[in-house]
Design an enzyme around this catalytic site. Sequence first.
Site, PDB file in Angstrom:
ATOM      1  CG  ASN A  58      -0.468  -0.233   2.511  1.00 58.73           C
ATOM      2  OD1 ASN A  58       0.553  -0.875   2.686  1.00 58.73           O
ATOM      3  ND2 ASN A  58      -1.148   0.295   3.521  1.00 58.73           N
ATOM      4  CD  GLU A  60      -1.571   4.512   4.620  1.00 64.41           C
ATOM      5  OE1 GLU A  60      -1.144   5.372   5.416  1.00 64.41           O
ATOM      6  OE2 GLU A  60      -2.242   3.515   4.990  1.00 64.41           O
ATOM      7  CB  CYS A  69      -5.393  -1.227  -1.642  1.00 65.40           C
ATOM      8  SG  CYS A  69      -6.721  -0.457  -0.712  1.00 65.40           S
ATOM      9  CD  GLU A  71      -5.348  -5.951  -1.316  1.00 59.78           C
ATOM     10  OE1 GLU A  71      -4.822  -4.832  -1.171  1.00 59.78           O
ATOM     11  OE2 GLU A  71      -6.047  -6.484  -0.437  1.00 59.78           O
ATOM     12  CB  CYS A 108     -11.071  -2.202   0.566  1.00 63.30           C
ATOM     13  SG  CYS A 108     -10.456  -1.540  -1.005  1.00 63.30           S
ATOM     14  CB  CYS A 111      -8.994  -4.353  -3.562  1.00 65.02           C
ATOM     15  SG  CYS A 111      -7.790  -3.031  -3.305  1.00 65.02           S
TER      16      CYS A 111
END
Length: 156
Positions: A58, A60, A69, A71, A108, A111
């Site tokens: 990830n 940010e 993210c 993924e 999430c 994703c």
Amino acid sequence: MSKTKGIAKVDWAEISPEEQELLERAEKALEKAYAPYSGFRVGAAIRLKNGEIYTSNNQENVSFPVGVCAERSLLAYVGANFPETPPEALAIAAKRKDENEPAYVTPCGHCRQAMVETENRYQKPVKILILMPGREVYRIAGVKELMPLTLDNLID
Ligand code: THU
């Protein structure tokens, strides 16, 4: 082993060496996460049909929604660079800042939708492996186990 439809919860010792390798690559990848705001480090590793493994984590942003993210950054990378080679399995691992025990994590909604696109693009499910606390593993047959009634076809 406990099993609900296509979602199995298995012990580390029960998974194959290939599955262990992919999860270990995800676990290694989380060490390079850029997660100064949440402190939640996530790593992802993907195995393509030719056996190659790629990893990400990830990334940010001070403007929180701009963060990406693990993924999705990984799916975008392999989709962009190896468009001819379908992904076969995606492993995910997470740890909190300064902790070494795997944290509970699941992908999430964004994703999950990105994984739906990948499965549709290559017309093949992508196995999902998640490292859980206690080094238990969720083995999930494909993203549709995590998301029924997907929006996956605008063409007909
Ligand atoms: N995150 C991921 O990268 N993957 C997941 O599966 C769950 C959440 C990231 C997003 C954010 O940077 C941090 O973890 C906390 O949600």
